[in-house]
Design a protein around this motif. Structure first.
Motif, PDB file in Angstrom:
ATOM      1  N   MET A 231       0.874  -1.174   0.000  1.00  0.00           N
ATOM      2  CA  MET A 231       0.000   0.000   0.000  1.00  0.00           C
ATOM      3  C   MET A 231       0.909   1.221   0.000  1.00  0.00           C
ATOM      4  N   PRO A 232       0.355   2.387  -0.241  1.00  0.00           N
ATOM      5  CA  PRO A 232       1.208   3.577  -0.152  1.00  0.00           C
ATOM      6  C   PRO A 232       1.860   3.677   1.230  1.00  0.00           C
ATOM      7  N   TYR A 233       3.103   4.105   1.238  1.00  0.00           N
ATOM      8  CA  TYR A 233       3.891   4.170   2.481  1.00  0.00           C
ATOM      9  C   TYR A 233       3.191   5.008   3.547  1.00  0.00           C
ATOM     10  N   GLU A 234       2.658   6.159   3.169  1.00  0.00           N
ATOM     11  CA  GLU A 234       1.999   7.023   4.149  1.00  0.00           C
ATOM     12  C   GLU A 234       0.772   6.341   4.754  1.00  0.00           C
ATOM     13  N   THR A 235       0.065   5.552   3.968  1.00  0.00           N
ATOM     14  CA  THR A 235      -1.083   4.804   4.481  1.00  0.00           C
ATOM     15  C   THR A 235      -0.620   3.770   5.489  1.00  0.00           C
ATOM     16  N   TRP A 236       0.454   3.027   5.148  1.00  0.00           N
ATOM     17  CA  TRP A 236       0.980   2.012   6.065  1.00  0.00           C
ATOM     18  C   TRP A 236       1.400   2.659   7.379  1.00  0.00           C
ATOM     19  N   LYS A 237       2.116   3.779   7.283  1.00  0.00           N
ATOM     20  CA  LYS A 237       2.556   4.464   8.505  1.00  0.00           C
ATOM     21  C   LYS A 237       1.363   4.856   9.370  1.00  0.00           C
ATOM     22  N   ALA A 238       0.335   5.415   8.747  1.00  0.00           N
ATOM     23  CA  ALA A 238      -0.840   5.851   9.505  1.00  0.00           C
ATOM     24  C   ALA A 238      -1.560   4.677  10.163  1.00  0.00           C
ATOM     25  N   LEU A 239      -1.595   3.538   9.487  1.00  0.00           N
ATOM     26  CA  LEU A 239      -2.310   2.371  10.006  1.00  0.00           C
ATOM     27  C   LEU A 239      -1.499   1.545  10.999  1.00  0.00           C
ATOM     28  N   HIS A 240      -0.184   1.459  10.788  1.00  0.00           N
ATOM     29  CA  HIS A 240       0.584   0.445  11.506  1.00  0.00           C
ATOM     30  C   HIS A 240       1.812   0.934  12.280  1.00  0.00           C
ATOM     31  N   GLN A 241       2.311   2.110  11.983  1.00  0.00           N
ATOM     32  CA  GLN A 241       3.552   2.525  12.645  1.00  0.00           C
ATOM     33  C   GLN A 241       3.253   3.184  13.970  1.00  0.00           C
ATOM     34  N   SER A 242       3.918   2.687  14.992  1.00  0.00           N
ATOM     35  CA  SER A 242       3.761   3.286  16.318  1.00  0.00           C
ATOM     36  C   SER A 242       4.993   4.137  16.628  1.00  0.00           C
ATOM     37  N   GLU A 243       4.871   4.948  17.628  1.00  0.00           N
ATOM     38  CA  GLU A 243       5.978   5.804  18.056  1.00  0.00           C
ATOM     39  C   GLU A 243       7.080   4.933  18.660  1.00  0.00           C
ATOM     40  N   ALA A 244       8.300   5.162  18.229  1.00  0.00           N
ATOM     41  CA  ALA A 244       9.430   4.395  18.755  1.00  0.00           C
ATOM     42  C   ALA A 244       9.750   4.859  20.175  1.00  0.00           C
ATOM     43  N   THR A 245      10.042   3.911  21.024  1.00  0.00           N
ATOM     44  CA  THR A 245      10.399   4.253  22.401  1.00  0.00           C
ATOM     45  C   THR A 245      11.811   4.841  22.433  1.00  0.00           C
ATOM     46  N   PRO A 246      12.123   5.611  23.453  1.00  0.00           N
ATOM     47  CA  PRO A 246      13.487   6.146  23.578  1.00  0.00           C
ATOM     48  C   PRO A 246      14.544   5.032  23.597  1.00  0.00           C
ATOM     49  N   GLU A 247      14.205   3.897  24.194  1.00  0.00           N
ATOM     50  CA  GLU A 247      15.148   2.773  24.255  1.00  0.00           C
ATOM     51  C   GLU A 247      15.436   2.223  22.856  1.00  0.00           C
ATOM     52  N   LYS A 248      14.391   2.090  22.035  1.00  0.00           N
ATOM     53  CA  LYS A 248      14.578   1.588  20.672  1.00  0.00           C
ATOM     54  C   LYS A 248      15.384   2.571  19.829  1.00  0.00           C
ATOM     55  N   LEU A 249      15.109   3.863  20.003  1.00  0.00           N
ATOM     56  CA  LEU A 249      15.867   4.873  19.274  1.00  0.00           C
ATOM     57  C   LEU A 249      17.339   4.865  19.675  1.00  0.00           C
ATOM     58  N   GLU A 250      17.600   4.708  20.957  1.00  0.00           N
ATOM     59  CA  GLU A 250      18.983   4.650  21.441  1.00  0.00           C
ATOM     60  C   GLU A 250      19.692   3.421  20.897  1.00  0.00           C
ATOM     61  N   ALA A 251      18.996   2.281  20.893  1.00  0.00           N
ATOM     62  CA  ALA A 251      19.583   1.052  20.339  1.00  0.00           C
ATOM     63  C   ALA A 251      19.907   1.235  18.869  1.00  0.00           C
ATOM     64  N   MET A 252      19.028   1.912  18.143  1.00  0.00           N
ATOM     65  CA  MET A 252      19.265   2.136  16.713  1.00  0.00           C
ATOM     66  C   MET A 252      20.498   3.004  16.504  1.00  0.00           C
ATOM     67  N   LYS A 253      20.677   4.017  17.334  1.00  0.00           N
ATOM     68  CA  LYS A 253      21.857   4.879  17.218  1.00  0.00           C
ATOM     69  C   LYS A 253      23.142   4.081  17.411  1.00  0.00           C
ATOM     70  N   LYS A 254      23.099   3.104  18.301  1.00  0.00           N
ATOM     71  CA  LYS A 254      24.287   2.286  18.576  1.00  0.00           C
ATOM     72  C   LYS A 254      24.549   1.292  17.456  1.00  0.00           C
ATOM     73  N   VAL A 255      23.494   0.649  16.980  1.00  0.00           N
ATOM     74  CA  VAL A 255      23.633  -0.396  15.977  1.00  0.00           C
ATOM     75  C   VAL A 255      23.830   0.196  14.583  1.00  0.00           C
ATOM     76  N   HIS A 256      23.122   1.270  14.279  1.00  0.00           N
ATOM     77  CA  HIS A 256      23.141   1.876  12.943  1.00  0.00           C
ATOM     78  C   HIS A 256      23.276   3.395  13.076  1.00  0.00           C
ATOM     79  N   PRO A 257      24.460   3.881  13.403  1.00  0.00           N
ATOM     80  CA  PRO A 257      24.620   5.304  13.639  1.00  0.00           C
ATOM     81  C   PRO A 257      24.299   6.198  12.440  1.00  0.00           C
ATOM     82  N   GLY A 258      24.319   5.663  11.232  1.00  0.00           N
ATOM     83  CA  GLY A 258      24.053   6.464  10.044  1.00  0.00           C
ATOM     84  C   GLY A 258      22.592   6.614   9.692  1.00  0.00           C
ATOM     85  N   HIS A 259      21.717   5.917  10.366  1.00  0.00           N
ATOM     86  CA  HIS A 259      20.284   5.978  10.028  1.00  0.00           C
ATOM     87  C   HIS A 259      19.580   7.012  10.853  1.00  0.00           C
TER      88      HIS A 259
END
Length: 100
Positions: free
Chosen positions: A72-100
């Motif tokens: 489906m269109p990306y914006e539709t998927w985000k509106a239907l299924h994407q939840s807010e990332a927790t601070p812990e998940k964001l911190e883990a992402m910075k450690k694992v994938h600093p360029g993203h």
């Protein structure tokens, strides 16, 4: 593997379609979780699809590649299924994938 190049390509394409279908069905799995655990997400797959099209001179927009992966269109998927990332998940992402 003792199979021909055409058969190998067909098998790889079938695996890709199955992976995409699986991810389309698992809307409970967030992209950040995929990135933190596997190092790729749905957006990565859509970017790789677009890269492959570009390499072969096939016209495929970023929106079209995302729709192919998300189902489906990306914006539709985000509106239907994407939840807010927790601070812990964001911190883990910075450690694992600093360029993203």
């Amino acid at each position: 593997m003792a199979i021909g190049e055409k058969t190998q390509t067909e098998l790889e394409a079938a695996v890709f379609r199955r992976l995409v279908a699986h991810l389309q069905g698992r809307t409970d799995v967030q992209n950040i979780d995929l990135m933190n655990l596997a190092g790729f997400c749905r957006n990565c797959l859509s970017n790789w699809l677009k890269d492959a099209a570009d390499e072969r001179g096939v016209a495929l927009s970023k929106d079209e590649s995302r729709e192919a992966v998300y189902g489906m269109p990306y914006e539709t998927w985000k509106a239907l299924h994407q939840s807010e990332a927790t601070p812990e998940k964001l911190e883990a992402m910075k450690k694992v994938h600093p360029g993203h």
